[in-house]
Every structure is written in C-alpha cells, then in structure tokens.
Design a protein around this motif. Structure first.
Motif, short mmCIF file in Angstrom:
data_model
loop_
_atom_site.label_atom_id
_atom_site.label_comp_id
_atom_site.label_asym_id
_atom_site.label_seq_id
_atom_site.Cartn_x
_atom_site.Cartn_y
_atom_site.Cartn_z
N MET A 140 54.57 86.09 99.42
CA MET A 140 54.04 84.77 99.66
C MET A 140 53.94 84.57 101.18
SD MET A 140 55.74 81.09 98.60
CE MET A 140 56.10 81.74 96.99
N LYS A 141 52.80 84.14 101.62
CA LYS A 141 52.60 83.91 103.04
C LYS A 141 53.20 82.56 103.42
CE LYS A 141 49.15 83.71 106.63
NZ LYS A 141 47.74 83.80 106.97
N ARG A 142 54.00 82.57 104.47
CA ARG A 142 54.61 81.33 104.96
C ARG A 142 54.00 80.97 106.31
NH1 ARG A 142 59.66 83.97 103.45
NH2 ARG A 142 60.05 84.21 105.68
N VAL A 143 54.02 79.68 106.62
CA VAL A 143 53.52 79.20 107.90
C VAL A 143 54.71 78.72 108.72
CG1 VAL A 143 51.23 78.58 107.05
CG2 VAL A 143 53.04 76.89 106.99
N PRO A 144 54.67 78.92 110.04
CA PRO A 144 55.77 78.46 110.89
C PRO A 144 55.89 76.94 110.86
CG PRO A 144 54.26 79.91 112.10
CD PRO A 144 53.62 79.60 110.79
N MET A 145 57.11 76.46 110.94
CA MET A 145 57.38 75.02 110.95
C MET A 145 57.97 74.66 112.31
SD MET A 145 56.99 73.55 107.85
CE MET A 145 55.60 74.49 107.24
N GLN A 146 57.62 73.50 112.80
CA GLN A 146 58.25 72.98 114.01
C GLN A 146 59.42 72.13 113.57
OE1 GLN A 146 55.54 71.20 116.77
NE2 GLN A 146 54.70 73.19 117.28
N SER A 147 60.57 72.77 113.46
CA SER A 147 61.76 72.13 112.94
C SER A 147 62.98 72.85 113.50
CB SER A 147 61.77 72.21 111.41
OG SER A 147 63.01 71.84 110.87
N LYS A 148 64.04 72.11 113.70
CA LYS A 148 65.27 72.73 114.18
C LYS A 148 65.95 73.54 113.07
CE LYS A 148 66.18 69.15 117.54
NZ LYS A 148 66.98 67.98 117.86
N ALA A 149 65.69 73.20 111.81
CA ALA A 149 66.38 73.84 110.70
C ALA A 149 65.50 74.75 109.86
CB ALA A 149 67.00 72.77 109.80
N ILE A 150 64.20 74.49 109.81
CA ILE A 150 63.29 75.25 108.95
C ILE A 150 62.37 76.09 109.82
CG2 ILE A 150 61.48 75.11 107.20
CD1 ILE A 150 62.69 72.41 106.36
N VAL B 148 57.22 73.03 91.92
CA VAL B 148 56.99 72.00 92.93
C VAL B 148 55.50 71.68 92.97
CG1 VAL B 148 57.15 71.47 95.40
CG2 VAL B 148 58.93 72.85 94.30
N PRO B 149 55.13 70.41 92.84
CA PRO B 149 53.70 70.06 92.95
C PRO B 149 53.17 70.40 94.35
CG PRO B 149 54.96 68.23 92.05
CD PRO B 149 55.95 69.25 92.53
N LYS B 150 51.92 70.81 94.41
CA LYS B 150 51.32 71.15 95.70
C LYS B 150 51.34 69.97 96.65
CE LYS B 150 47.45 73.33 98.03
NZ LYS B 150 47.56 72.50 99.19
N SER B 151 51.24 68.77 96.12
CA SER B 151 51.25 67.58 96.98
C SER B 151 52.57 67.47 97.77
CB SER B 151 51.03 66.31 96.15
OG SER B 151 52.05 66.18 95.19
N VAL B 152 53.67 67.93 97.19
CA VAL B 152 54.95 67.90 97.88
C VAL B 152 54.91 68.87 99.07
CG1 VAL B 152 57.43 68.41 97.67
CG2 VAL B 152 56.24 67.15 95.87
N TYR B 153 54.34 70.05 98.85
CA TYR B 153 54.19 71.01 99.94
C TYR B 153 53.27 70.45 101.03
CZ TYR B 153 52.66 75.19 102.46
OH TYR B 153 52.35 76.10 103.44
N ASP B 154 52.17 69.82 100.61
CA ASP B 154 51.25 69.23 101.58
C ASP B 154 51.95 68.19 102.45
OD1 ASP B 154 49.19 70.82 100.61
OD2 ASP B 154 48.41 69.25 99.30
N TRP B 155 52.80 67.38 101.84
CA TRP B 155 53.56 66.39 102.60
C TRP B 155 54.54 67.07 103.55
CZ3 TRP B 155 52.75 61.65 103.91
CH2 TRP B 155 51.94 60.85 103.12
N LEU B 156 55.19 68.14 103.11
CA LEU B 156 56.12 68.87 103.97
C LEU B 156 55.41 69.34 105.24
CD1 LEU B 156 58.93 70.18 104.45
CD2 LEU B 156 58.05 72.18 103.21
N LEU B 157 54.17 69.77 105.09
CA LEU B 157 53.41 70.23 106.25
C LEU B 157 53.09 69.09 107.21
CD1 LEU B 157 50.86 72.67 104.57
CD2 LEU B 157 52.98 73.25 105.77
N ARG B 158 52.94 67.87 106.69
CA ARG B 158 52.49 66.74 107.51
C ARG B 158 53.60 65.92 108.15
NH1 ARG B 158 48.10 65.49 103.26
NH2 ARG B 158 49.81 64.54 102.14
N VAL B 159 54.77 65.85 107.51
CA VAL B 159 55.81 64.94 108.00
C VAL B 159 56.41 65.44 109.31
CG1 VAL B 159 56.36 64.06 105.71
CG2 VAL B 159 57.65 65.99 106.63
N LYS B 160 56.93 64.50 110.09
CA LYS B 160 57.53 64.84 111.38
C LYS B 160 58.87 65.55 111.19
CE LYS B 160 58.86 62.87 115.79
NZ LYS B 160 58.87 61.68 116.64
N SER B 161 59.75 64.99 110.35
CA SER B 161 61.06 65.59 110.12
C SER B 161 61.04 66.40 108.83
CB SER B 161 62.15 64.52 110.05
OG SER B 161 63.39 65.13 109.82
#
Length: 107
Positions: free
Chosen positions: A1-11, A38-51
C-alpha cells in the motif's frame, strides 16, 4: 500500500486501500498499524485536518478494528489475506483498550 508523508509530530505517513477500506498509518516511532473497514471519507479528512494525531485519536482509534503490522502491506497482498488478517485481530496490542501508544497523542 502506498503511503503519503504526513506533516505531524507523531504520524510519519498514511495510506488507504479503497478495495479493502484499509487505512495504514506509520508513526514516527516506526510502528505501523492497519485500521480495517474505514470509510474513504475518514482518510480524506485525515489528509485535510491540521492535527493528524488528534483526528486519529478522536475518529479512528477505538472506532475501527486494527492491528500492528511489522511492515506495510505489499501490493501483492490479496484482499482475502487482508480480510483474514482483520478477522484474526480485534484490537491486537490495543494497550488495554486505549489503542496504539506510539506518540499519537500530539496536541
């Protein structure tokens, strides 16, 4: 599974497989967890949220079955194997119901 980098201190990174609705999260500690159905919408939100880690804490941990994996799923991993893995693990290493304790309590 391809992952994308996150701007997060923990992830460190996250990826999503739409066929199996599996979210894969790599923490900065190197631990990798898969969250199932997990619904795709949850992943989409994870990509968008600040924290990212606060979102994971409130909306993903303890809401979806998960398991810690030693390494990311390879592109050759079959859907049947992913489903088998998900059925065999219901909160494996769930830290007494509190979910992964890999620094994902970023504030």
């Amino acid at each position: 599974m391809k992952r994308v980098p996150m701007q997060s201190k923990a992830i460190r990174s996250a990826g999503f497989d739409a066929e199996s609705n599996t979210l894969e999260v790599e923490f900065t500690t190197g631990a990798v967890y898969r969250y199932y159905l997990v619904p795709k919408s949850v992943y989409d939100w994870l990509l968008r949220v600040k924290s990212k880690s606060a979102f994971l804490e409130r909306n993903i941990k303890n809401h979806f079955q998960y398991r810690r994996v030693d390494k990311p799923a390879s592109p050759d991993t079959s859907l049947a194997q992913l489903l088998k893995d998900s059925l065999q693990s219901n909160h494996v290493e769930d830290n007494n119901g509190t979910g992964p304790s890999d620094g994902s309590n970023e504030r």
